[in-house]
Design a protein around this motif. Structure first.
Motif, PDB file in Angstrom:
ATOM      1  N   THR A  46       0.910  -1.401   0.195  1.00 47.06           N
ATOM      2  CA  THR A  46       0.265   0.175  -0.114  1.00 47.06           C
ATOM      3  C   THR A  46       0.870   1.195  -0.379  1.00 47.06           C
ATOM      4  O   THR A  46       0.477   2.264   0.943  1.00 47.06           O
TER       5      THR A  46
ATOM      6  N   CYS B 162       0.015   5.220  -0.371  1.00 47.98           N
ATOM      7  CA  CYS B 162      -0.829   6.059  -0.073  1.00 47.98           C
ATOM      8  C   CYS B 162       0.080   6.833   0.884  1.00 47.98           C
ATOM      9  O   CYS B 162      -0.522   8.004   1.563  1.00 47.98           O
TER      10      CYS B 162
ATOM     11  N   GLY C 297      -0.325  10.671  -0.140  1.00 46.37           N
ATOM     12  CA  GLY C 297      -1.864  10.838   0.135  1.00 46.37           C
ATOM     13  C   GLY C 297      -1.673  10.936   2.069  1.00 46.37           C
ATOM     14  O   GLY C 297      -2.095  12.419   2.225  1.00 46.37           O
TER      15      GLY C 297
ATOM     16  N   ALA D 231      -5.483   3.295   4.239  1.00 44.36           N
ATOM     17  CA  ALA D 231      -4.682   3.814   2.815  1.00 44.36           C
ATOM     18  C   ALA D 231      -5.573   4.450   2.698  1.00 44.36           C
ATOM     19  O   ALA D 231      -5.064   5.388   1.817  1.00 44.36           O
TER      20      ALA D 231
ATOM     21  N   SER E 142      -5.173   8.066   0.852  1.00 42.66           N
ATOM     22  CA  SER E 142      -4.980   9.170  -0.759  1.00 42.66           C
ATOM     23  C   SER E 142      -6.364   9.317  -0.370  1.00 42.66           C
ATOM     24  O   SER E 142      -5.774  10.491  -1.485  1.00 42.66           O
TER      25      SER E 142
ATOM     26  N   ASP F 286     -11.158   2.518  -5.933  1.00 37.26           N
ATOM     27  CA  ASP F 286     -10.197   2.175  -4.688  1.00 37.26           C
ATOM     28  C   ASP F 286     -10.398   1.911  -3.575  1.00 37.26           C
ATOM     29  O   ASP F 286     -11.652   2.106  -3.591  1.00 37.26           O
TER      30      ASP F 286
END
Length: 681
Positions: free
Chosen positions: A331, A334, A337, A388, A392, A465
């Protein structure tokens, strides 16, 4: 049989099949227009038989002009090469319909003939054809370098090999250098929009890296630095992972470093992440390691500005827990993000911090766990994957995409909440993930996603997502139910649905330029004047857009033909670096860079766009707008808008999606309203 006999037999077979093709093409050319369709089957079968032979692609290329002039492409989009899209060639060639594959392959060979100067096409230049083919090859690299899979062979049979032979012929004629250049340009174009989902881009970069390291594959010598930046952003970002050693070796190298070495690694990863929008799995390993070193190095690894560093220090415990929970090599994306979330400063909004603590403690419903595991796998576990996804979306509110689903309204809502009301987004995620139900209210009455009938999407989406995967099915059903509750009202249901669905900041004033019952254009002049008075700084007293506003556009293709209605968000209106007034908007359809025909080309970079924004000059945007919201108490100065500006925009409308929607008496006769399939629903 001797080898020479094989060769002779192949040549003889090709010659025979080419002779049959020439006869079929001649028969089609001689047939009158109304009878050409009767000759089509013979031509398509002859083309298929030729293309299956070695040398068949070159033979068809040599006959490209004759095939077009005979009418092979008549009555289809292929008849106008200037409107064809490179992104649709791959799906056409992978079609289970052999005729579609044959016509698509023949169209590409026609493009090659144009590019090589063998065919002077009246509407498409040699340079345009070369650029088109370079993009086609770049988007379908696997057709150049891999053999057909078992699934392809089972579905397409010998046609799968035909496609590979076609692509090798195209690449040999066009050259691999230009292919790679176009591919790299396309990847950078997508990345400048900073999408949340970058799996396809990462897959492309991975394949390029593999092909480039294969001595049997010649990719040419071009694309240099741009390609290197993409590959190293994932696989060799810093000195400690330059040789792509694997996570365990990388971790051991980190443990042997001093503070100076760790800072060098941290700043290198942060620089690559903010440069490309991509995050390496090694970056995740580094960030988890730095949690036990110092917050300064954590800030360096995230590439934070002053606001972000202050948030990190002020809410240290929360940020550490978010990293521990959500950041894993699987992940890693992320991290970008999280960095943007901190730099946005939204942790200073009072509800956001406790809402994120709630997210960390959230118990997912069995349905939510199953959906996340089915789509993303079980590593890391579903709750980590969802957290995660939350990071994001909060960091990249303009990176939300609807996937290949008709759910633009739901994607727009998620983006709008992440952008404008993050604590509400977090609440909606909890309802969907914990309760498997979202309850919203429409004019004071509850609307439950469990009790609502089906939504716009006919199947559950899987190409989204993590947040969208869980939330969009609920929102889709609620949105559709709100529409059903307006079904007996006069006018467009968006008038009532949009403010109730998106939030109080969606203005209650509503304008539409299409009559719902008939699909005809109505009061374009008044509509356009009010849009100027509501949004153009010269006519609304210089008032900028305060809250993002829902709007609807009539999407057109590159030939300016109507495609469909689409939900977007107006974000701001401002002059670009060339002092051209532009509307900057969010488009949830995954890639905002589109050619809408008649010179209306949506820009995503180079005209003052921030990451994730699309833009058009004000008059071009207005020409595709059919619905907007504005405060009815802020009237602006509609009467001050110059008549020539309004007339120019109306010209755009009448040359595109409004061509067959003109009111009765204007250039065309009235149709039976009930027979118009294009009336907005």
């Amino acid at each position: 049989m001797k080898p020479t006999a094989d060769v002779t037999g192949e040549v003889t077979t090709l010659d025979k099949r080419v002779t049959s093709l020439d006869a079929a093409v001649h028969a089609m050319a001689e047939a009158p227009d109304f009878g050409k369709h009767t000759k089509l089957r013979r031509v398509l079968e002859a083309l298929r038989r030729v293309l299956l032979q070695p040398g068949g692609a070159a033979a068809v290329q040599a006959r490209a002009q004759a095939l077009e002039e005979a009418g092979l492409f008549s009555g289809t989009d292929w008849a106008s090469p200037e409107i064809l899209l490179p992104s649709l060639v791959g799906p056409g060639l992978r079609s289970g319909d052999v005729d579609t594959v044959v016509v698509e392959a023949t169209s590409e060979l026609r493009m090659l003939a144009i590019a090589r100067g063998e065919f002077a096409h009246p509407t498409f230049s040699a340079d345009e054809a070369r650029q088109f083919l370079s993009q086609v090859l770049a988007m379908n690299l696997e057709l150049l370098f891999t053999s057909p899979s078992e699934a392809e062979r089972a579905r397409q049979g010998r046609t799968a090999r035909l496609i590979r032979d076609l692509f090798r012929h195209l690449a040999d004629e066009i050259g691999y250098d230009s292919v790679l250049d176009k591919l790299v340009d396309e990847i950078w174009r997508i990345l400048r929009q900073r999408p949340i989902q970058v799996d396809q881009v990462q897959s492309l970069i991975t394949r390029i890296a593999i092909y480039r390291g294969d001595p049997d594959v010649d990719l040419g010598a071009s694309a240099g630095q741009g390609l290197d930046r993409l590959i190293t952003s994932l696989f060799g970002t810093t000195e400690a992972c330059r040789d792509d050693p694997g996570l365990e070796v990388f971790r051991a190298r980190l443990e042997a470093m001093d503070t100076g070495g760790l800072q060098y690694e941290a700043s290198g990863f942060a620089r690559a992440m903010h440069d490309t929008g991509l995050v390496s799995p090694y970056h995740a390993e580094l960030l988890r390691f730095l949690l036990h070193e110092s917050d300064y190095l954590v800030g360096e690894a995230l590439g934070l500005a002053d606001t972000g560093r202050n948030c990190l220090l002020r809410y240290r415990d929360l940020v550490h827990r978010l990293i521990e929970e959500a950041v894993h090599p699987q992940t890693a994306q992320c991290i970008y993000g999280l960095a943007l979330l901190l730099d946005r400063g939204i942790l200073y909004e009072p509800p956001v911090v406790p809402a994120l603590w709630r997210q960390l403690a959230l118990d997912l419903s069995p349905v939510a766990r199953e959906r996340l595991t089915t789509v993303f796998g079980d590593q890391p576990e579903p709750k980590a994957r969802l957290t995660a996804g939350v990071l994001s979306m909060l960091g990249q509110p303009l990176g939300v995409g609807q996937g290949d689903n008709p759910t633009c309204q739901s994607a727009r809502a998620l983006s709008m909440w992440a952008y404008n009301d993050p604590d509400y987004l977090l609440q909606v995620v909890v309802w969907a993930a914990r309760d498997d139900e979202i309850i919203m209210h429409f004019e004071g009455q509850p609307v439950s996603s469990k009790d609502s009938a089906s939504g716009v999407a006919s199947t559950l989406p899987t190409d989204l997502d993590p947040v969208s995967l869980l939330v969009v099915p609920h929102l889709d059903r609620i949105y559709a139910e709100m529409g059903r509750r307006c079904a007996d009202r006069l006018g467009d249901p968006h008038r009532w649905v949009n403010p109730e669905f998106h939030g109080w900041w969606a203005a209650r004033g509503f304008w539409i330029n299409v009559e719902v019952a008939t699909g005809r254009l109505v009061d374009l002049d008044g509509f356009l004047r009010q849009f100027h008075a509501s949004y153009h700084p010269s006519y609304n007293g210089g008032q900028p857009v305060i809250h993002p506003q829902p709007a609807g556009v009539a999407v057109t293709d590159s030939a300016a033909r109507y495609v469909g209605w689409h939900a977007i968000t107006i974000l701001r209106v401002a002059p670009d670096p060339q002092d051209v007034m532009r509307v900057y908007f969010f488009n949830p359809n995954n890639d905002s860079g589109q050619d809408w025909g008649d010179g209306v080309v949506v820009s995503t970079a180079g005209n003052g766009e921030r990451f994730g924004e699309a833009s058009l000059p004000f008059d071009q945007f207005a020409s595709r707008l059919y619905i907007f919201h504005a405060d009815p108490l802020e009237r602006g100065e509609p009467e001050s808008v110059p008549t020539e500006d309004v007339a120019r925009i109306i010209g755009y409308v009448e040359r595109s999606w409004g061509a067959d929607r003109l009111p009765a008496g204007e250039l065309q006769a009235t149709k039976d309203p009930s027979s118009d399939p294009q009336a907005p629903r």
